[in-house]
Design a protein around this motif. Structure first.
Motif, short mmCIF file in Angstrom:
data_model
loop_
_atom_site.label_atom_id
_atom_site.label_comp_id
_atom_site.label_asym_id
_atom_site.label_seq_id
_atom_site.Cartn_x
_atom_site.Cartn_y
_atom_site.Cartn_z
N VAL A 1 -2.53 10.94 37.99
CA VAL A 1 -1.32 11.54 37.43
C VAL A 1 -1.68 12.51 36.32
O VAL A 1 -2.82 12.56 35.86
CB VAL A 1 -0.34 10.47 36.88
CG1 VAL A 1 0.17 9.55 37.99
CG2 VAL A 1 -0.99 9.65 35.77
N LEU A 2 -0.68 13.27 35.88
CA LEU A 2 -0.82 14.11 34.69
C LEU A 2 -0.48 13.26 33.46
O LEU A 2 0.35 12.35 33.56
CB LEU A 2 0.16 15.28 34.77
CG LEU A 2 -0.11 16.32 35.85
CD1 LEU A 2 1.09 17.24 36.03
CD2 LEU A 2 -1.36 17.13 35.52
N PRO A 3 -1.08 13.55 32.31
CA PRO A 3 -0.71 12.82 31.09
C PRO A 3 0.75 13.08 30.72
O PRO A 3 1.19 14.22 30.64
CB PRO A 3 -1.65 13.40 30.02
CG PRO A 3 -2.77 14.02 30.78
CD PRO A 3 -2.17 14.49 32.07
N LYS A 4 1.50 11.99 30.53
CA LYS A 4 2.92 12.11 30.20
C LYS A 4 3.40 10.78 29.64
O LYS A 4 2.78 9.75 29.84
CB LYS A 4 3.72 12.47 31.43
CG LYS A 4 3.61 11.37 32.45
CD LYS A 4 4.34 11.62 33.69
CE LYS A 4 4.09 10.53 34.70
NZ LYS A 4 3.61 9.26 34.20
N GLY A 5 4.53 10.85 28.95
CA GLY A 5 5.11 9.63 28.41
C GLY A 5 6.37 9.94 27.64
O GLY A 5 6.79 11.09 27.54
N GLY A 6 6.96 8.91 27.09
CA GLY A 6 8.24 9.06 26.42
C GLY A 6 8.22 9.98 25.22
O GLY A 6 7.31 9.95 24.40
N TRP A 7 9.26 10.82 25.15
CA TRP A 7 9.48 11.70 24.00
C TRP A 7 10.28 10.88 23.00
O TRP A 7 11.36 10.38 23.32
CB TRP A 7 10.23 12.95 24.45
CG TRP A 7 10.65 13.89 23.37
CD1 TRP A 7 10.19 13.95 22.09
CD2 TRP A 7 11.64 14.91 23.47
NE1 TRP A 7 10.81 14.95 21.39
CE2 TRP A 7 11.72 15.55 22.23
CE3 TRP A 7 12.47 15.35 24.50
CZ2 TRP A 7 12.59 16.61 21.98
CZ3 TRP A 7 13.34 16.40 24.26
CH2 TRP A 7 13.39 17.03 23.01
N GLU A 8 9.74 10.73 21.80
CA GLU A 8 10.35 9.84 20.82
C GLU A 8 11.14 10.60 19.76
O GLU A 8 10.98 11.81 19.58
CB GLU A 8 9.28 8.94 20.21
CG GLU A 8 8.65 8.06 21.28
CD GLU A 8 7.73 6.99 20.76
OE1 GLU A 8 7.42 6.97 19.55
OE2 GLU A 8 7.32 6.15 21.57
N LEU A 9 11.99 9.88 19.07
CA LEU A 9 12.95 10.46 18.12
C LEU A 9 12.29 11.16 16.93
O LEU A 9 12.88 12.07 16.36
CB LEU A 9 13.89 9.37 17.60
CG LEU A 9 14.80 8.74 18.66
CD1 LEU A 9 15.51 7.52 18.08
CD2 LEU A 9 15.79 9.77 19.18
N ASP A 10 11.08 10.76 16.57
CA ASP A 10 10.44 11.31 15.36
C ASP A 10 9.49 12.47 15.65
O ASP A 10 8.64 12.80 14.82
CB ASP A 10 9.70 10.20 14.61
CG ASP A 10 8.56 9.60 15.42
OD1 ASP A 10 8.50 9.82 16.65
OD2 ASP A 10 7.72 8.90 14.82
N GLU A 11 9.63 13.11 16.81
CA GLU A 11 8.71 14.20 17.15
C GLU A 11 9.41 15.25 18.01
O GLU A 11 10.42 14.97 18.65
CB GLU A 11 7.48 13.65 17.89
CG GLU A 11 7.82 12.92 19.17
CD GLU A 11 6.68 12.10 19.76
OE1 GLU A 11 5.53 12.20 19.30
OE2 GLU A 11 6.95 11.36 20.72
N GLU A 12 8.85 16.45 17.99
CA GLU A 12 9.31 17.52 18.87
C GLU A 12 8.70 17.28 20.25
O GLU A 12 7.68 16.59 20.38
CB GLU A 12 8.88 18.89 18.33
CG GLU A 12 9.51 19.24 17.00
CD GLU A 12 11.03 19.33 17.06
OE1 GLU A 12 11.56 19.84 18.07
OE2 GLU A 12 11.69 18.88 16.11
N CYS A 13 9.29 17.87 21.28
CA CYS A 13 8.83 17.61 22.64
C CYS A 13 7.36 18.01 22.84
O CYS A 13 6.58 17.27 23.45
CB CYS A 13 9.74 18.31 23.65
SG CYS A 13 9.50 17.75 25.34
N HIS A 14 6.97 19.19 22.33
CA HIS A 14 5.57 19.62 22.51
C HIS A 14 4.61 18.70 21.76
O HIS A 14 3.48 18.50 22.20
CB HIS A 14 5.39 21.09 22.09
CG HIS A 14 5.51 21.31 20.63
ND1 HIS A 14 6.72 21.43 19.98
CD2 HIS A 14 4.56 21.43 19.66
CE1 HIS A 14 6.52 21.62 18.70
NE2 HIS A 14 5.22 21.61 18.48
N GLU A 15 5.06 18.11 20.66
CA GLU A 15 4.22 17.16 19.92
C GLU A 15 4.04 15.87 20.74
O GLU A 15 2.94 15.30 20.76
CB GLU A 15 4.86 16.83 18.57
CG GLU A 15 4.88 18.00 17.62
CD GLU A 15 5.73 17.74 16.37
OE1 GLU A 15 5.40 18.33 15.32
OE2 GLU A 15 6.70 16.96 16.43
#
Length: 164
Positions: free
Chosen positions: A57-71
C-alpha cells in the motif's frame, strides 16, 4: 518526551494510535491523508507492506484535529515507511470505492482520502513501524499491479507525475 522516543531529527519514534483526534466530514467519512512517495527522478514509488492484508500500500492514515492535512501525510510517511518527504503537490480527494464489508454487527466506516505527491528526501534506518512493515521501491508498472485490489491507491498513483 523521553529521549528513547525521539530520534531521526525530532521525529517521534512512536506511531499515533486511536481515533480520539480523528477528523470526520459532515457525511461521517473518516478523513485519511497519504503520500505517493516518489524517488527524485520520479521513476520509482515507495510502497509499504499492509499490516492487515499483507499486500502493498501507499503510506496513509488518519488526519487528526491538531494538524494540517499535508502534515498528517508527512507524519504517516514517517511512521509507516521511515521516510522524510518533501510535499510537492496536493493530488486532491479520492473516494473510497470498495464495497462495504458484509458484517451487520460492525458496519465499516467510509473513508475520504487526500493524497499528496512527495519526493523522498531521506530513508531512515529506524522508524516507528519498522517491526511491522517492510518498505520497497517499485516502478509504475510494478506498483500498479500490486495496488490492483485498492482502486483508491491506484487512483492516487495515476494522479502523480511518476514516469510511466
Amino acid at each position: 518526551m523521553a529521549a528513547s522516543n525521539t530520534s531521526s531529527g525530532n521525529r517521534s519514534m512512536e506511531s499515533r494510535t486511536g481515533r480520539t483526534k480523528q477528523r470526520y466530514n459532515t457525511k461521517g467519512e473518516r478523513l485519511v491523508a497519504g503520500v505517493v512517495p516518489l524517488s527524485a527522478d520520479k521513476y520509482y514509488v515507495m510502497l509499504i507492506q499492509s499490516t492487515r492484508r499483507k499486500g502493498w500500500v501507499l503510506p496513509k492514515g488518519g488526519w487528526e484535529l491538531d494538524e494540517e492535512c499535508h502534515e498528517a501525510a508527512a507524519r504517516e510517511a514517517w511512521e509507516e515507511a521511515g521516510i522524510v518527504v518533501q510535499i510537492n503537490y496536493d493530488l486532491g480527494d479520492i473516494q473510497d470505492t470498495r464495497p462495504p464489508k458484509k458484517n451487520p454487527i460492525k458496519e465499516k466506516e467510509r473513508s475520504l482520502y487526500r493524497f499528496f505527491e512527495a519526493t523522498v528526501t531521506s530513508e531512515e534506518p529506524e522508524w516507528p513501524e519498522k517491526d511491522k512493515r517492510e518498505r520497497k521501491w517499485y516502478t509504475y508498472a510494478e506498483a500498479t499491479e500490486l495496488l490492483k485490489e485498492r482502486p483508491e491507491l491506484q487512483a492516487a498513483l495515476d494522479l502523480s507525475t511518476i514516469k510511466r
